[in-house]
Write a protein that holds these residues in place. Structure first.
Motif, PDB file in Angstrom:
ATOM      1  N   MET A   1      -4.670  -9.438  -2.896  1.00  0.00           N
ATOM      2  CA  MET A   1      -3.091  -9.002  -3.578  1.00  0.00           C
ATOM      3  C   MET A   1      -3.736  -7.849  -4.327  1.00  0.00           C
ATOM      4  O   MET A   1      -4.669  -7.742  -4.917  1.00  0.00           O
ATOM      5  CB  MET A   1      -2.975 -10.172  -5.028  1.00  0.00           C
ATOM      6  N   ILE A   2      -2.880  -6.746  -3.903  1.00  0.00           N
ATOM      7  CA  ILE A   2      -3.128  -5.540  -4.432  1.00  0.00           C
ATOM      8  C   ILE A   2      -2.932  -5.387  -6.037  1.00  0.00           C
ATOM      9  O   ILE A   2      -1.763  -5.902  -6.726  1.00  0.00           O
ATOM     10  CB  ILE A   2      -2.124  -4.370  -3.736  1.00  0.00           C
ATOM     11  N   ASP A   3      -3.804  -4.803  -6.617  1.00  0.00           N
ATOM     12  CA  ASP A   3      -4.096  -4.818  -8.245  1.00  0.00           C
ATOM     13  C   ASP A   3      -4.827  -3.646  -8.578  1.00  0.00           C
ATOM     14  O   ASP A   3      -5.905  -3.530  -8.456  1.00  0.00           O
ATOM     15  CB  ASP A   3      -4.702  -6.002  -8.698  1.00  0.00           C
ATOM     16  N   ARG A   4      -3.904  -2.530  -8.945  1.00  0.00           N
ATOM     17  CA  ARG A   4      -4.545  -1.497  -9.309  1.00  0.00           C
ATOM     18  C   ARG A   4      -5.379  -1.093 -10.551  1.00  0.00           C
ATOM     19  O   ARG A   4      -6.166  -0.284 -10.733  1.00  0.00           O
ATOM     20  CB  ARG A   4      -3.429  -0.084  -9.261  1.00  0.00           C
ATOM     21  N   SER A   5      -5.353  -2.184 -11.422  1.00  0.00           N
ATOM     22  CA  SER A   5      -6.307  -2.363 -12.481  1.00  0.00           C
ATOM     23  C   SER A   5      -7.828  -2.819 -11.728  1.00  0.00           C
ATOM     24  O   SER A   5      -8.737  -2.667 -12.639  1.00  0.00           O
ATOM     25  CB  SER A   5      -5.972  -3.320 -13.548  1.00  0.00           C
ATOM     26  N   PRO A   7     -11.052  -1.755  -9.822  1.00  0.00           N
ATOM     27  CA  PRO A   7     -11.379  -0.688  -9.300  1.00  0.00           C
ATOM     28  C   PRO A   7     -11.282  -0.540  -7.698  1.00  0.00           C
ATOM     29  O   PRO A   7     -11.302   0.632  -7.462  1.00  0.00           O
ATOM     30  CB  PRO A   7     -12.988  -0.479  -9.751  1.00  0.00           C
ATOM     31  N   ALA A   8     -11.695  -1.417  -7.043  1.00  0.00           N
ATOM     32  CA  ALA A   8     -11.708  -1.384  -5.603  1.00  0.00           C
ATOM     33  C   ALA A   8     -10.226  -0.956  -4.961  1.00  0.00           C
ATOM     34  O   ALA A   8     -10.350  -0.307  -3.925  1.00  0.00           O
ATOM     35  CB  ALA A   8     -11.931  -2.716  -4.947  1.00  0.00           C
ATOM     36  N   TRP A   9      -9.102  -1.193  -5.668  1.00  0.00           N
ATOM     37  CA  TRP A   9      -8.046  -1.009  -5.265  1.00  0.00           C
ATOM     38  C   TRP A   9      -7.415   0.405  -5.967  1.00  0.00           C
ATOM     39  O   TRP A   9      -6.826   1.061  -5.065  1.00  0.00           O
ATOM     40  CB  TRP A   9      -6.868  -2.045  -5.697  1.00  0.00           C
ATOM     41  N   ARG A 264      -7.069  -5.617   2.636  1.00  0.00           N
ATOM     42  CA  ARG A 264      -8.272  -5.772   1.876  1.00  0.00           C
ATOM     43  C   ARG A 264      -8.582  -4.129   1.496  1.00  0.00           C
ATOM     44  O   ARG A 264      -8.106  -3.174   2.499  1.00  0.00           O
ATOM     45  CB  ARG A 264      -9.390  -6.087   2.639  1.00  0.00           C
ATOM     46  N   PRO A 265      -8.947  -3.825   0.214  1.00  0.00           N
ATOM     47  CA  PRO A 265      -9.016  -2.251   0.054  1.00  0.00           C
ATOM     48  C   PRO A 265     -10.017  -1.608   0.847  1.00  0.00           C
ATOM     49  O   PRO A 265      -9.706  -0.399   0.996  1.00  0.00           O
ATOM     50  CB  PRO A 265      -9.608  -2.289  -1.366  1.00  0.00           C
ATOM     51  N   GLU A 266     -11.128  -2.269   1.399  1.00  0.00           N
ATOM     52  CA  GLU A 266     -12.080  -1.591   2.295  1.00  0.00           C
ATOM     53  C   GLU A 266     -11.353  -0.921   3.620  1.00  0.00           C
ATOM     54  O   GLU A 266     -11.824  -0.209   4.192  1.00  0.00           O
ATOM     55  CB  GLU A 266     -13.606  -2.210   2.402  1.00  0.00           C
ATOM     56  N   TRP A 267     -10.239  -1.690   3.964  1.00  0.00           N
ATOM     57  CA  TRP A 267      -9.598  -1.257   5.284  1.00  0.00           C
ATOM     58  C   TRP A 267      -8.822   0.074   4.924  1.00  0.00           C
ATOM     59  O   TRP A 267      -8.757   0.842   6.041  1.00  0.00           O
ATOM     60  CB  TRP A 267      -8.603  -2.194   5.867  1.00  0.00           C
ATOM     61  N   PHE A 294       2.294  -1.801  -0.240  1.00  0.00           N
ATOM     62  CA  PHE A 294       1.653  -0.392  -0.312  1.00  0.00           C
ATOM     63  C   PHE A 294       2.268   0.495  -1.214  1.00  0.00           C
ATOM     64  O   PHE A 294       1.803   1.591  -1.944  1.00  0.00           O
ATOM     65  CB  PHE A 294       1.947   0.306   1.168  1.00  0.00           C
ATOM     66  N   SER A 295       3.604   0.184  -1.747  1.00  0.00           N
ATOM     67  CA  SER A 295       4.230   0.941  -2.675  1.00  0.00           C
ATOM     68  C   SER A 295       3.513   0.925  -4.094  1.00  0.00           C
ATOM     69  O   SER A 295       3.732   1.669  -5.012  1.00  0.00           O
ATOM     70  CB  SER A 295       5.811   0.766  -2.694  1.00  0.00           C
ATOM     71  N   ARG A 296       2.679  -0.203  -4.187  1.00  0.00           N
ATOM     72  CA  ARG A 296       1.956  -0.308  -5.339  1.00  0.00           C
ATOM     73  C   ARG A 296       0.719   0.383  -5.321  1.00  0.00           C
ATOM     74  O   ARG A 296       0.150   0.660  -6.270  1.00  0.00           O
ATOM     75  CB  ARG A 296       1.534  -2.025  -5.552  1.00  0.00           C
ATOM     76  N   LEU A 297       0.458   1.184  -4.277  1.00  0.00           N
ATOM     77  CA  LEU A 297      -0.534   1.854  -4.510  1.00  0.00           C
ATOM     78  C   LEU A 297      -0.197   3.613  -4.631  1.00  0.00           C
ATOM     79  O   LEU A 297      -1.376   4.216  -4.589  1.00  0.00           O
ATOM     80  CB  LEU A 297      -1.453   1.717  -3.014  1.00  0.00           C
ATOM     81  N   GLY A 298       0.929   3.906  -4.530  1.00  0.00           N
ATOM     82  CA  GLY A 298       1.396   5.026  -4.700  1.00  0.00           C
ATOM     83  C   GLY A 298       2.573   5.300  -3.831  1.00  0.00           C
ATOM     84  O   GLY A 298       3.319   4.615  -3.199  1.00  0.00           O
TER      85      GLY A 298
END
Ligand code: 0CH
Ligand code: SF4
Length: 323
Positions: A1-5, A7-9, A264-267, A294-298
């Protein structure tokens, strides 16, 4: 699950372009198969039995299960005289005979394009040919097609398999294919067969279905522009796995995901242009949720690239057709 709090995301946050391949997701055969089960769930007393996964997608199966469908591996798990649905991938004549013997009411969700391949297998075998079936061992569709003329059919999985193939009469060889293979790889296998058996005969038109072909063409049109390709689909979905492999052949890293939770953030490190498609058994809403993730990342710019428009639709079997 994408979570910008996390650090990896946070590290992979930023604007992205999403290239959406079209066509993608459900084909006409999958829509028909799912609708058959849905109608039975509405019209009949539960449980509604389904032999094998109706289509190879975890989300589809789970949702139908919560609504009362009971998925079984074999007919011996179905009570005598109950109603059973055959999956979109088709069954061998032996399974049909078993259902008749057990007095089961069969509602057949086999895709009409798979049924067409079964008819070809019977026709080619009846004229005395060895039938070379190009496909993947153990896949349900292959098991079903092989069952039409088991004594006369041989399975070939690659061009390398063709080299060692022995047949009773090299002048009497026909080929058929699984409907969900990679078009380019299959062309190589057919070429190898023709080189060994110049009188090789094939189906009137390709057995790789329109939906498989269209999804591969649509992905090929975006694959090289993308830094990463995501294919929405389950691991046992042949056509979905073929899309991942196709992206690799275009030199682009690709991942198969069941849903947005698999990201996964590393991808995503350094990946700004993401190509997205979905196998024929993956629900369209899952693609929407991946785009939304993806919109949760920018900021996300979505560009849909349509290579063809699909209008094909299959009628339902009479047992579930509205009167
Ligand atoms: O791609 P496969 O054949 O594994 O099946 P799926 O993922 O359920 O997609 C629909 C195709 C069904 C029969 O052709
Ligand atoms: Fe039918 Fe092709 Fe869809 Fe399979 S992938 S269900 S053969 S339309």
């Amino acid at each position: 699950m994408i979570d910008r709090s996390d650090p990896a995301w946070a590290e992979v946050a930023g604007p992205r372009t999403i290239l959406l391949a079209a066509p993608r997701s459900f084909c006409a055969g999958v829509e028909r198969a799912i609708e058959i089960v849905e109608r039975l769930l509405e019209d009949r007393e539960p449980p509604v039995y389904v032999r094998k996964q109706i289509v190879h997608n975890r989300h589809v199966v789970r949702e139908l299960e919560t609504r009362g469908a009971v998925f079984v591996d074999e007919l011996d798990e179905v009570p005598d005289r109950a109603t059973v649905v055959f999956s979109a991938h088709g069954v061998s004549p032996a399974v049909r005979a078993e259902a008749t013997r057990r007095e089961l009411e069969v509602i057949d969700a086999t895709c009409p394009l798979v049924t067409k391949v079964h008819a070809e297998a019977r026709r080619f075998a009846a004229r005395g040919d060895t039938v070379v079936l190009i496909g993947h061992a153990g896949h349900e569709e292959v098991e079903g097609t092989l069952g039409e003329a088991p004594e006369q059919t041989v399975l070939v999985q690659s061009a390398a398999d063709v080299e060692t193939l022995e047949v009773p009469d090299p002048a009497r060889v026909s080929y058929l294919t699984q409907t969900t293979l990679a078009v380019d790889e299959t062309t190589d296998v057919v070429r190898a067969l023709r080189a060994r058996f110049p009188q090789l005969r094939g189906p009137g038109s390709d057995d790789i279905c329109y939906a498989t072909t269209n999804r591969q063409d649509a992905l090929a049109a975006i694959a090289e522009e993308a830094d990463l390709v995501l294919v929405v689909g389950s691991a046992n979905s042949s056509n979905s796995v073929r899309l991942v492999e196709l992206a690799h052949r275009h030199g682009t890293p690709a991942r198969l995901i069941d849903d947005a939770d698999d990201l996964r953030p590393e991808w995503l490190r350094g990946k700004r242009t993401i190509g997205i498609t979905a196998g024929a058994s993956a629900p369209p809403r899952l693609v929407d949720s991946v785009v939304e993730a993806f919109s949760r990342l920018g900021e996300v710019t979505v560009s849909e690239r349509e290579t063809t428009r699909e209008t094909i639709h299959f009628t339902l079997p009479s047992a579930v057709r509205p009167s």
